[in-house]
Motif scaffolding. Structure first.
Motif, mmCIF file in Angstrom:
data_model
loop_
_atom_site.group_PDB
_atom_site.id
_atom_site.type_symbol
_atom_site.label_atom_id
_atom_site.label_comp_id
_atom_site.label_asym_id
_atom_site.label_seq_id
_atom_site.Cartn_x
_atom_site.Cartn_y
_atom_site.Cartn_z
ATOM 1 N N ALA A 86 0.814 -1.217 0.000
ATOM 2 C CA ALA A 86 0.000 0.000 0.000
ATOM 3 C C ALA A 86 0.847 1.268 0.000
ATOM 4 O O ALA A 86 0.350 2.354 -0.327
ATOM 5 C CB ALA A 86 -0.935 0.007 1.204
ATOM 6 N N LYS A 87 2.116 1.131 0.342
ATOM 7 C CA LYS A 87 2.997 2.304 0.414
ATOM 8 C C LYS A 87 4.015 2.339 -0.721
ATOM 9 O O LYS A 87 4.989 3.088 -0.676
ATOM 10 C CB LYS A 87 3.722 2.331 1.762
ATOM 11 N N LEU A 88 3.767 1.532 -1.762
ATOM 12 C CA LEU A 88 4.701 1.460 -2.888
ATOM 13 C C LEU A 88 4.835 2.809 -3.593
ATOM 14 O O LEU A 88 5.951 3.241 -3.916
ATOM 15 C CB LEU A 88 4.245 0.397 -3.882
ATOM 16 N N HIS A 89 3.729 3.487 -3.833
ATOM 17 C CA HIS A 89 3.780 4.772 -4.540
ATOM 18 C C HIS A 89 4.638 5.778 -3.775
ATOM 19 O O HIS A 89 5.501 6.454 -4.352
ATOM 20 C CB HIS A 89 2.362 5.330 -4.733
ATOM 21 N N ALA A 90 4.411 5.850 -2.457
ATOM 22 C CA ALA A 90 5.188 6.784 -1.633
ATOM 23 C C ALA A 90 6.665 6.413 -1.645
ATOM 24 O O ALA A 90 7.544 7.295 -1.650
ATOM 25 C CB ALA A 90 4.648 6.780 -0.203
ATOM 26 N N HIS A 91 6.946 5.111 -1.658
ATOM 27 C CA HIS A 91 8.335 4.640 -1.684
ATOM 28 C C HIS A 91 9.035 5.077 -2.977
ATOM 29 O O HIS A 91 10.159 5.583 -2.934
ATOM 30 C CB HIS A 91 8.349 3.115 -1.566
ATOM 31 N N ILE A 92 8.367 4.900 -4.114
ATOM 32 C CA ILE A 92 8.981 5.260 -5.394
ATOM 33 C C ILE A 92 9.084 6.778 -5.536
ATOM 34 O O ILE A 92 10.099 7.309 -5.984
ATOM 35 C CB ILE A 92 8.165 4.692 -6.578
ATOM 36 N N ALA A 93 8.006 7.485 -5.153
ATOM 37 C CA ALA A 93 7.973 8.947 -5.305
ATOM 38 C C ALA A 93 8.931 9.646 -4.353
ATOM 39 O O ALA A 93 9.351 10.778 -4.601
ATOM 40 C CB ALA A 93 6.547 9.450 -5.095
ATOM 41 N N ASP A 94 9.255 8.983 -3.241
ATOM 42 C CA ASP A 94 10.239 9.511 -2.279
ATOM 43 C C ASP A 94 9.880 10.925 -1.817
ATOM 44 O O ASP A 94 10.699 11.849 -1.856
ATOM 45 C CB ASP A 94 11.636 9.496 -2.905
#
Length: 300
Positions: A86-94
């Motif tokens: 669920a936190k993949l987008h935040a991880h990539i977007a940094d």
């Protein structure tokens, strides 16, 4: 004088008649040439559209290969990075927007983790994939990223739905060849080199774990391609129900992006997909095949 005037009048009438005939010949000739020119223009336009369609189909097909590769290895990547799905987008977007540069870096990391060499051409294909996915936007939203990385599979070899993520866990039911299952997560290793994924069956909503391939690499599940092409003319409807409002016709050879994978339409027992038309962005439901099994849609 009278005879002279009469002769002159006859001559003028003759000239007028000849002029009228000449105008008709010229007009008919112009119309014929115009028709031929328009035919050539239409043919050129058709050739251009066909060529562009082939280019797009090739790019979409290459993009699908990238998507499948990323999803296949994403479970291991997330586990290694201790990142919740669920936190993949935040991880990539940094902490910022998920731009092309950040997506390319992410895709490269997933490939390299799987010991896949990443050339400049491969990096360029990552950027191209991002452009198609983002459209006119400069960044990918969380919703769009989730949409891209969510897969549906066709069962290509009969297998079992199990309650747990290990092969020897209790069976729930048998999955038959040709069934569609929707992934509820990303594939992960069972510790013995077999990738397993939690899925929901399209025909009865049963949930369970399935092996993506056997322990010798024999495919069990095959990912559905997000981009498809219409094989024959059909219609796009507003809702899943085949009797719902018709939004427009779908012409042969049109390209579609699937945004909701095969879902059973209860009244007609048809499998239908929700799709976005590449040509105009219109969205609606399209039948995958008719009641006799004749396909409306095929892989891009």
């Amino acid at each position: 004088l009278a005879k002279s005037a009469e002769a002159e009048a006859e001559a003028m009438d003759c000239q007028q008649e000849e002029a009228t005939k000449l105008k008709k010949v010229l007009a008919d000739g112009f119309k014929t040439r115009s028709t031929k020119i328009q035919a050539r223009l239409d043919k050129s336009s058709g050739v251009a559209k066909t060529s562009m369609g082939k280019v797009l189909r090739k790019e979409f097909s290459e993009g699908e290969d990238i998507r499948f590769k990323i999803v296949k290895d994403l479970g291991g990547y997330l586990e290694e990075k201790s990142v919740e799905p669920a936190k993949l987008h935040a991880h990539i977007a940094d902490g910022g927007a998920l731009t092309s540069e950040k997506f390319v870096a992410f895709a490269k990391a997933v490939y390299e983790r799987a010991s896949e060499a990443v050339s400049e051409a491969t990096e360029a294909s990552f950027a191209q994939f991002f452009r198609h996915a983002a459209g006119d936007a400069e960044a990918l939203s969380e919703e769009r990223l989730t949409e891209l990385l969510t897969l549906a599979y066709s069962v290509v070899k009969p297998t079992l739905f199990t309650e747990g993520d290990t092969i020897d866990s209790k069976a729930k039911r048998r999955l038959e060849e040709g069934e569609t299952v929707h992934a509820l997560g990303y594939p992960k290793s069972d510790g013995k080199g077999v990738l397993r994924v939690l899925c929901k069956a399209a025909k009865d909503d049963v949930e369970g774990w399935v092996s993506v391939a056997g322990n010798k690499g024999t495919p069990i599940l095959e990912p559905h391609r997000r981009y498809m092409v219409s094989l024959k003319e059909t219609v796009v409807t507003k809702d899943l129900d085949v009797s719902s409002e018709t939004l427009r016709k779908l012409s042969k050879d049109e390209l579609l992006e699937i945004i909701q994978f095969p879902t059973k339409e209860p009244s007609a027992a048809l499998m239908r997909v929700k799709a976005r038309m590449v040509s105009d962005g219109a969205e609606g439901w399209v039948s995958v095949a008719n009641t006799k099994g004749g396909a409306f849609l095929g892989p891009c």
